[in-house]
Design a protein around this motif. Structure first.
Motif, PDB file in Angstrom:
ATOM      1  N   CYS A  95     -23.847 -71.225  70.268  1.00 33.09           N
ATOM      2  CA  CYS A  95     -23.136 -72.459  69.909  1.00 33.09           C
ATOM      3  C   CYS A  95     -21.622 -72.298  69.855  1.00 33.09           C
ATOM      4  CB  CYS A  95     -23.637 -72.944  68.538  1.00 33.09           C
ATOM      5  SG  CYS A  95     -25.161 -73.873  68.675  1.00 33.09           S
ATOM      6  N   ILE A  96     -20.943 -73.447  69.900  1.00 32.81           N
ATOM      7  CA  ILE A  96     -19.490 -73.518  69.725  1.00 32.81           C
ATOM      8  C   ILE A  96     -19.206 -74.425  68.527  1.00 32.81           C
ATOM      9  CG2 ILE A  96     -19.051 -73.188  72.187  1.00 32.81           C
ATOM     10  CD1 ILE A  96     -18.554 -76.261  72.314  1.00 32.81           C
ATOM     11  N   ARG A  97     -17.944 -74.473  68.112  1.00 27.73           N
ATOM     12  CA  ARG A  97     -17.518 -75.483  67.124  1.00 27.73           C
ATOM     13  C   ARG A  97     -16.115 -75.965  67.490  1.00 27.73           C
ATOM     14  NH1 ARG A  97     -16.247 -72.384  61.367  1.00 27.73           N
ATOM     15  NH2 ARG A  97     -14.549 -71.064  62.124  1.00 27.73           N
ATOM     16  N   ASP A  98     -15.551 -76.853  66.705  1.00 26.36           N
ATOM     17  CA  ASP A  98     -14.251 -77.472  67.036  1.00 26.36           C
ATOM     18  C   ASP A  98     -14.346 -78.151  68.407  1.00 26.36           C
ATOM     19  OD1 ASP A  98     -13.370 -76.079  64.734  1.00 26.36           O
ATOM     20  OD2 ASP A  98     -12.651 -74.383  65.947  1.00 26.36           O
ATOM     21  N   VAL A  99     -15.399 -78.918  68.570  1.00 32.97           N
ATOM     22  CA  VAL A  99     -15.687 -79.503  69.892  1.00 32.97           C
ATOM     23  C   VAL A  99     -14.521 -80.336  70.426  1.00 32.97           C
ATOM     24  CG1 VAL A  99     -17.146 -81.210  71.056  1.00 32.97           C
ATOM     25  CG2 VAL A  99     -18.188 -79.410  69.682  1.00 32.97           C
TER      26      VAL A  99
END
Ligand SMILES: O=C([O-])CC(=O)C(=O)O
Ligand SMILES: [Mg+2]
Length: 256
Positions: free
Chosen positions: A191-195
């Motif tokens: 996963c990633i964040r700060d899309v």
């Protein structure tokens, strides 16, 4: 109008052709008024076959016209998709579907493979490509930061995060670093964040999804080792091609 830098070479063998080097992008093209039978595109080079040309003179005349009358630029018909004039869009015309159709032998031999369609699309570049740098980590992104803070030189970082969706391996700061350091893209089996920040960055990003939780910071993992993600074995140094249709891995750089 597209900014085009053109260099020209003419040849009669094996077939009469004019090669145009187009600055930073390539597109299939037809030029009205000339008997152009087929075009072949690859990044930076266009070869136009002139079936009606029988002599060096014919080819040279055509070449001269291209140089003296730059109105040919306005005769370009974009066949596959409209040309992205952004100079950073390195894959304006590359299509993974087309690459599959024209490389059936490579697909059969396994030298060209398609990742299973498990990734979501993020980042400004919907299409990107480059040599692969592999990374294997699990819920820990210290090595991701280490790599993305080195010069990317057009490479794509492919992170085998074990498919974990319990935390984010890449966020806005790392994506910004990737952009600044010249990485073409990041593929995350995780996963990633700060899309929103990532979507503003001029790189291509693929990930399973987003999770606001940060990862561990223990610096555990391996760089540049063979990995297996989305049903596909991937080695450091192989090539990755991504567009809206999917992601291809190729043993060698594809000439399309
Ligand atoms: O620090 C992290 O773990 C990831 C992150 O949020 C960023 O890159 O902005
Ligand atoms: Mg962040």
């Amino acid at each position: 109008m597209a900014q085009v830098t053109m260099s020209l070479s003419c040849s009669l063998s094996p077939s009469p052709s004019v090669s145009l080097s187009l600055f930073l992008f390539s597109i299939p093209l037809y030029i009205s008024g000339f008997p152009i039978e087929s075009t072949a595109g690859c990044l930076g080079i266009q070869t136009i076959v002139l079936p009606a040309a029988e002599t060096d003179k014919d080819v040279a005349a055509f070449g001269k016209h291209l140089i003296s009358d730059t109105s040919w630029i306005s005769h370009l018909h974009y066949l596959r998709r409209s040309l992205c004039l952004c100079s950073r869009e390195r894959m304006a015309t590359f299509a993974t579907a087309e690459a599959c159709d024209s490389n059936t032998a490579l697909l059969a031999s396994g030298e060209l493979r398609a990742l299973e369609p498990i990734f979501k699309i993020y980042g400004q570049r919907r299409a990107f490509s480059g040599p692969i740098a592999t990374l294997k980590v699990f819920e820990d992104n210290v090595l991701v930061r280490q790599l993305l803070e080195t010069r990317g030189e057009g490479r794509v970082l492919v992170i085998d995060g074990g498919g974990s969706t319990r935390c984010a391996l890449v966020g806005g700061n790392l994506a910004q670093s990737a952009q600044n350091m010249g990485w073409a893209g990041i593929v995350v089996n995780g996963c990633i964040r700060d899309v929103d920040e990532i979507n503003a960055c001029d790189i291509g990003v693929r990930a399973l999804g987003s999770n606001p939780l940060k990862s561990n910071k223990k610096a555990v993992g391996d760089k540049h080792i063979p990995i297996n993600i989305a049903g596909t074995f991937i080695r450091d140094g192989e090539w990755l091609y991504a567009d809206s249709d999917g992601i291809l891995i190729s043993k060698m750089e594809l000439s399309i």
